[in-house]
Scaffold this active site. Structure first.
Site, PDB file in Angstrom:
ATOM      1  N   LYS A 102       0.833  -1.189   0.000  1.00  0.00           N
ATOM      2  CA  LYS A 102       0.000   0.000   0.000  1.00  0.00           C
ATOM      3  C   LYS A 102       0.878   1.252   0.000  1.00  0.00           C
ATOM      4  O   LYS A 102       2.061   1.165   0.258  1.00  0.00           O
ATOM      5  CB  LYS A 102      -0.897   0.011   1.250  1.00  0.00           C
ATOM      6  CG  LYS A 102      -1.917  -1.105   1.237  1.00  0.00           C
ATOM      7  CD  LYS A 102      -2.857  -1.055   2.444  1.00  0.00           C
ATOM      8  CE  LYS A 102      -3.376   0.286   2.810  1.00  0.00           C
ATOM      9  NZ  LYS A 102      -4.013   1.022   1.706  1.00  0.00           N
ATOM     10  N   GLU A 111      -2.451   5.090   7.390  1.00  0.00           N
ATOM     11  CA  GLU A 111      -3.254   3.886   7.118  1.00  0.00           C
ATOM     12  C   GLU A 111      -2.873   2.766   8.078  1.00  0.00           C
ATOM     13  O   GLU A 111      -3.735   2.075   8.619  1.00  0.00           O
ATOM     14  CB  GLU A 111      -3.051   3.434   5.666  1.00  0.00           C
ATOM     15  CG  GLU A 111      -3.688   4.399   4.669  1.00  0.00           C
ATOM     16  CD  GLU A 111      -3.375   4.094   3.217  1.00  0.00           C
ATOM     17  OE1 GLU A 111      -4.096   4.605   2.352  1.00  0.00           O
ATOM     18  OE2 GLU A 111      -2.413   3.363   2.938  1.00  0.00           O
TER      19      GLU A 111
END
Ligand code: 5RP
Length: 227
Positions: A102, A111
């Site tokens: 990611k 995140e």
């Protein structure tokens, strides 16, 4: 003959499907990216029907915070909650064990922080994101600016070619180095090792915080992978 679904339509499909994983009245963890934007749109529609659908959200980026607030969602700081039932986010790559790469949207550090608060990570992705082995997508690494050259040299020793992402400053004031040429067959060990390099804030491999569920958008509908 029906026309094939576009990547955008597949993202819409999984964004909507993720609503099923939201406990009504709860605070939901919200990721970042174009797929999450579809989830936020779906949340907006659900809130129109039922303004109590969620009590609020913890967001992983300024971008998602702005979108949520436009819908009237109360966005709480991560430090204000001790836990979340679910965190919903996209991925640049996900493998068959739920490990992910990611950070394509540069939000990887926040995140990971919000994902770590949640009991379950629900990954939403179109089928192009499913891979056998992580590493084809250039690996994003958030780095303290003064360490850029050192970190690039450390990756070179591992066979990777790092490049500072141009025009990109993270929400935390750092840079992103994108690393190509890696094949990440042992994501948990790799994540732990890279996090030891001085100047690395967060590596974009999500192994410790891997997905619990992946809702994969395919032309025949949403495929649910559980890990
Ligand atoms: C942002 C991310 C995103 O989840 C990832 O880049 C996928 O984005 P998209 O849904 O736009 O394909 O990690 O930092």
């Amino acid at each position: 003959m029906s026309t094939p679904m576009t990547q955008d339509e597949l993202k819409t499909l999984v964004g909507r499907a993720a609503l099923d994983y939201v406990q009504p009245g709860s605070i939901v963890g919200v990721g970042t990216g174009s797929t999450v934007d579809k989830f936020i749109d779906a949340l907006g529609a659900a809130l129109q029907k039922d303004p109590q659908f969620i009590a609020g959200a913890v967001s992983s980026s300024v971008r998602s915070t702005e979108r949520l607030e436009k819908l009237g969602v109360k966005v709480l700081p991560a430090e204000a909650v001790s836990g979340l039932g679910v965190y919903i986010d996209g991925a640049d790559e996900i493998d068959h064990a739920g490990y992910m790469v990611k950070g394509g949207g540069a939000a990887l550090t926040r995140e990971k922080i919000v994902a770590d608060l949640a009991e379950r990570f629900v990954c939403i992705a179109d089928e192009s994101k499913l891979v056998q082995t992580l590493g084809k997508f250039p690996l994003p690494v958030e780095v303290i600016p003064m360490a850029a050259a050192q970190v690039i040299r450390a990756f070179a020793k591992l066979g990777g070619q790092g490049k500072v992402r141009e025009g990109c400053t993270t929400d935390n004031g750092n840079i992103i180095i994108d690393v190509t040429g890696l094949s990440i067959s042992q994501p948990a060990q790799f994540e732990a090792d890279i996090n030891q390099i001085p100047g690395v804030v967060t590596v974009g491999v999500f192994a410790r915080n891997k997905a619990s569920v992946c809702l994969l958008g395919t032309p025949s509908g949403v495929k649910t992978l559980t890990f």
